[in-house]
Design an enzyme around this catalytic site. Structure first.
Site, PDB file in Angstrom:
ATOM      1  N   ASP B 294      49.037 -15.884  75.375  1.00  0.00           N
ATOM      2  CA  ASP B 294      50.590 -16.052  75.201  1.00  0.00           C
ATOM      3  C   ASP B 294      51.067 -16.662  77.074  1.00  0.00           C
ATOM      4  O   ASP B 294      52.201 -16.908  76.814  1.00  0.00           O
ATOM      5  CB  ASP B 294      51.082 -15.261  74.792  1.00  0.00           C
ATOM      6  N   GLY B 429      62.671 -20.757  72.661  1.00  0.00           N
ATOM      7  CA  GLY B 429      62.882 -22.101  72.697  1.00  0.00           C
ATOM      8  C   GLY B 429      62.215 -22.752  72.301  1.00  0.00           C
ATOM      9  O   GLY B 429      61.972 -23.933  71.733  1.00  0.00           O
TER      10      GLY B 429
END
Ligand code: SF4
Lengths: 469, 508
Positions: B294, B429
């Site tokens: 991640d 985003g």
């Protein structure tokens, strides 16, 4: 048992210490810049004023509002800097960035105390930069909350044109009117004109959202009454013509300075009526205007009855309940009068400032309503003292307290239902069709109570805690 | 005079009121015009306070202007003394008092003759200090007052607590996540075997302040409030203090080590290394997060940071040092503390911005076009306009920044919260971008508009369509680079050819 019919009581007035919460009058900027679309409001004050506006306006502040602070710094206070030059610099910047048709200067406590001569500076600067500058001293030393609008409109009243503009200009001014009449033939427009009774020109004052303005104007049109202008209009460039002898009428209870200015300086005649808040108020308002204009009102009783009927579901919730208005926005008398007519018992009407002359018709109407409803006549407490009021609330335990945000949560935590007073200033509450909106607000805490009934957590402060009531 | 639309730090009296109303049974009386008590509304709304905010006003009106406020102030103080029986009444000057120049000190003296409460005048000048500086000062002033009082009455306790103990200084009402931070720090101290002597000012009673010197040391978690008090206690009682904000894994460890050092210097033999290792590797998820795929995906992504000194500095370090994110610039509105801020963050970002002007910050964001912003509510709204996600890390804040759930920023649980905040901001985003790549969103008609980067260039339909296909959060940059390319070559209309040529030339 000898029955004595009690003399109907008269209104009683009291005045306390003036230690109460309210908004600073500069808050009027928040709704006036939205109402007057080509304006720019410049508040000449300190960080204190800016902080208040920034927080009170909430998310509006992120929408690039047409307002700014001229923040005074130490050099301005000690007169090291030249006020005129400083204001000129900022106003030129505003002109460049926003190109407004008017700049409204809001004087604050600081400009009062250091005696900055805004009224003296503005005509010169106006001349120099070519934009009208209107000065309103809406400060916390002299006024409370909605009275800010009063000071701005009183200043604007002086700017309303004396004469209808020349033909060419008139065309432009009436652009909106011709837009409305678009596609209609000249005869049709004339026919529409003849739908009005022949009465002297009438100008309304008080800032209301455009839909409400249209609604009230149409309501009067039904009676054949023509509103020839509204102060303020949608744009500064459309301020109404006001000539000597015109009639004027207010739509809000806090506009006493504007009323005085229109009477004394513009030589108009003021129609003193109750305010068009609630169906009872709206009917009384229209009736009074009709009677002054020499028009026989028609269909109003039916109209009012119809509205009341449509409110029945809400009325069932409020009937017999008591309400205490702590007082912070000057709408209190009109609201209380409406709520009494709805069947509520009003314990106390707190109010920042009471102009008995401007509100005379409303006060009389309140008294009459109380008598007709067999309700006790409430005491009107001017300049209330919040501490004492809380003591009284503690004693009376009213079903609803209409109050500011500073007291709302603490009261709720003590099991007292509250409605935030400021909402009444921003919601649409005028005219027949908005009566439901007022009751929507008033009943909200009562409906909440019904939904959460029986959970057993009404009182949420520890026993013995300070200020416990 | 300056034209101002928005301010990051409030006026001085807000700082004083925050300190006064953080204490228990302390009442503040503002010397102010009607309407300046907006603090009560904010406290009641944001903190959802159940109690009445202990702040009233001695109203300055026309009457007072003409005759002076002496009598009124004295009456208001003695009246409050009778009604609420507070331990302390703080007379709070405002911008209005700063120019009236009345002898408030004298009124306080008069009033204290007739009051059971202690009475003091907050020593803050509207024109010299802001909210944060005033809070720092007022806290010190109150502490000084009660230490002196205890000394005078000879009941200042001698000696230290038996076990190592700490005062946590600077927790206040309306402080950003202060309540949660405080709980987390107490837990941390417990795990380190340190007793919490006092937390001030939040929830403290003034009569306990004389016990401050009993602690072995002081912890000042926030840069803005508490340092003056810690300095004072150091001078008076030779109390050491730790002013390292335990925010982020590395800084939390540094803070704990500094505490260990102090205790060892005082003859305790403590070793916190095992604790730090254990917390870092297994309790906090943040260290593991930084190694996970991640976080790897965030490597080199651009971010900007803006806030108060404490949170902006800590956040910059977390992003750069612990997550490999590229902090293009970091900034603060605490101008008075500029030097410290520069020292703290200079090695973790390309550039440093110190300003109180939100317009500068908005422009800088538009120019940088980061993948995520970490700032205040104002930056969040700039982000909204530019379509860039924003994590809120500092005041000014709104009601949603006063969560009911447990959300500290400090300590080990704080590192988890910060990791979530960062990761969620970036993925928001990223998801947007993926949606757009696969045509999930309606194609937006308007070309992405920078705050200060309005374009004067014409795009033909095909080029415009292609631009719409560029992922949202880089679209602005692509657009600007293309336009610059065209402008440099005096090309008036941007066509597909120009678009591709620009891409090849500048890698737009
Ligand atoms: S009360 Fe006076 S100083 Fe305070 S915000 Fe209003 S105008 Fe400004």
């Amino acid at each position: 048992m000898a029955t004595v019919t009690p003399e109907p009581q008269a209104l009683s007035f009291e005045c306390e210490t003036g230690n109460y919460h309210t908004f600073c009058p500069i808050s009027c900027v928040a709704w006036l810049y939205q109402k007057i679309e080509d304006s720019f409001f410049l508040v000449i004050g300190t960080k204190t004023c800016g902080y208040f506006l920034q927080n009170a306006m909430g998310v509006m502040i992120f929408a690039e509002p047409r307002y700014a602070m001229a923040e005074l710094e130490e050099g301005d206070i000690s007169a090291k800097l030249n006020d005129y030059e400083e204001l000129k610099r900022l106003c030129l910047q505003i002109k460049r960035d926003r190109n407004p048709s008017v700049i409204v200067w809001i004087g604050t406590c600081t400009t009062e105390i250091i005696k900055m001569d805004l009224e003296g500076l503005s005509p010169r600067l106006e001349e120099e930069i070519g934009i009208p500058i209107v000065v309103a001293r809406a400060n916390g030393l002299d006024y409370a909350f909605t009275q800010g609008e009063d000071t701005v409109l009183a200043a604007m009243a002086a700017r309303c044109p004396n004469e209808a503009p020349e033909e060419a200009e008139k065309k432009e001014r009436n652009a909106i009117a011709s837009l409305l009449n678009f596609g209609k033939k000249k005869e049709e427009v004339e026919a529409e004109e003849s739908a009005y009774a022949d009465h002297p020109p009438l100008v309304m004052f008080g800032s209301l959202p455009d839909p409400v303005v249209t609604n009230l104007s149409l309501e009067l049109k039904k009676q054949g009454i023509k509103v020839s202008g509204w102060l303020p209009a949608k744009r500064y460039t459309e301020l109404p013509v006001i000539k000597e002898g015109y009639y004027t009428c207010g739509v809000n209870p806090f506009l006493s300075r504007t009323a005085t200015t229109l009477m004394r300086r513009r030589k108009t005649k003021l129609i003193g009526a109750p305010f068009p808040i609630g169906p009872d108020g709206t009917r009384a308002w229209i009736e009074k205007i009709c009677s002054v204009m020499g028009v026989e009102p028609k269909g109003l009783a039916e109209r009012e009855a119809q509205i009341w009927e449509s409110l029945e579901d809400y009325l069932q919730l409020v009937r017999g309940k008591s309400v205490f208005l702590m007082g912070d926005n000057l709408l209190e008398v009109s609201l209380a009068r409406f709520l009494v007519r709805c069947g509520m018992i009003v314990n106390e009407i707190g109010i920042p400032y009471m102009d008995k002359r401007y509100q005379a018709a409303e006060l009389k109407f309140l008294e009459k309503t109380c008598h007709e409803m067999g309700a006790p006549v409430p005491t009107i407490v001017e300049k209330p003292d919040n501490y004492n009021q809380i003591e009284r609330i503690k004693e009376i335990q009213p079903d609803l307290v209409i109050t500011g945000m500073a007291h709302a949560n603490p009261l709720e935590a003590r099991g007292i239902s509250t409605k935030w007073s400021v909402e009444f200033t921003f919601a649409q509450i005028h005219g027949f069709s908005n009566a439901r909106d007022i009751l929507e607000l008033v009943t909200r805490p009562l409906r909440r109570n019904n939904s959460l009934n029986g959970l057993g957590w009404e009182n949420l402060v520890r026993e013995g805690a300070k200020h416990n009531i | 005079m300056k034209l101002a639309y928005w301010m990051y730090a409030g006026p001085a009296h807000i700082g004083t009121l925050r300190i006064a109303s953080s204490f228990k049974n302390v009442h503040a009386i503002m010397h102010a015009p009607l309407g300046d008590d907006y603090f009560n509304v904010m406290r009641s709304m944001l903190e959802r306070e159940r109690d009445f905010t202990p702040v009233t006003t001695s109203v300055v009106d026309r009457h007072v202007l003409a005759g002076g406020s002496g009598e009124k102030v004295v009456n208001n103080i003695t009246r409050k003394d009778r009604e609420d029986k507070p331990d302390l009444i703080v007379l709070t000057p405002t911008c209005t008092s700063s120019i009236l120049q009345e002898d408030l000190e004298n009124f306080v003296e008069q009033a204290s003759l007739d009051s059971k409460s202690d009475v003091m005048l907050a020593d803050v000048n509207h024109y010299r200090v802001n909210e944060l500086q005033a809070a720092d000062r007022t806290l010190q002033q109150i502490i000084k007052f009660y230490i002196k009082k205890a000394r005078k009455h000879g009941n200042l306790p001698a000696g230290k607590t038996a076990k190592p103990s700490v005062n946590i200084i600077g927790m206040t009402t309306l402080g950003f996540h202060n309540q949660h931070d405080c709980t987390e720090l107490k837990k941390l101290m417990g795990e380190l075997g340190i007793e919490v002597n006092l937390v001030i000012p939040q929830g403290a009673h003034v009569e306990t302040l004389k016990d401050l010197p009993k602690a072995w040391f002081n912890l000042v978690p926030y840069r803005e409030v508490g340092l003056m008090t810690a300095e004072y206690l150091k001078t008076e009682f030779d109390m050491p203090y730790v002013d390292i904000t335990p925010m982020g894994v590395v800084e939390t460890a540094r803070c704990i080590r500094a505490i260990g050092q102090i205790l060892n210097d005082m003859g305790q033999e403590v070793d916190y290394e095992d604790y730090i290792t254990n917390q870092t590797l297994y309790v906090s998820e943040a260290a593991w997060f930084s190694r996970s795929i991640d976080c790897q995906n965030l490597t080199g992504k651009k971010a900007v940071v803006f806030g108060d000194s404490t949170h902006a500095a800590a956040m910059t370090k977390v992003l750069a040092r612990e997550m490999g994110i590229h902090v293009v610039w970091a900034g603060t509105y605490c101008k008075y503390d500029e030097e410290w801020f520069r020292r703290e963050v200079s090695e973790y970002c390309d550039e440093i911005l110190v300003t109180e002007n939100h317009g500068d910050i908005g422009d800088a964001i538009a120019k940088t076009e980061p993948a995520a912003i970490f700032g205040t509510q104002m930056e969040r709204h700039v982000g909204k306009r530019l379509n860039i996600p924003c994590g809120v890390i500092a005041a000014p804040i709104h009601i949603q920044n006063f969560p009911i759930g447990y959300k500290p920023f400090l300590g080990y649980e704080g590192t988890n919260q910060v990791a979530d905040l960062v990761y969620n901001s970036f993925t928001l985003g990223m998801e947007d971008h993926l949606l757009e790549i696969f045509g999930g969103h309606d194609t937006k008609e308007v070309i992405h508009k920078g705050i200060s980067a309005d374009s004067d260039m014409d795009w033909d339909r095909e080029a415009k369509e292609l631009l719409q296909k560029v992922p949202g959060f880089v679209r602005g940059k692509v657009k600007r680079n293309t336009e610059k390319f065209a402008r440099d070559r005096k090309i008036a209309l941007i066509t597909l050819e120009v678009f591709y040529a620009a891409k090849e030339a500048v890698g737009a």
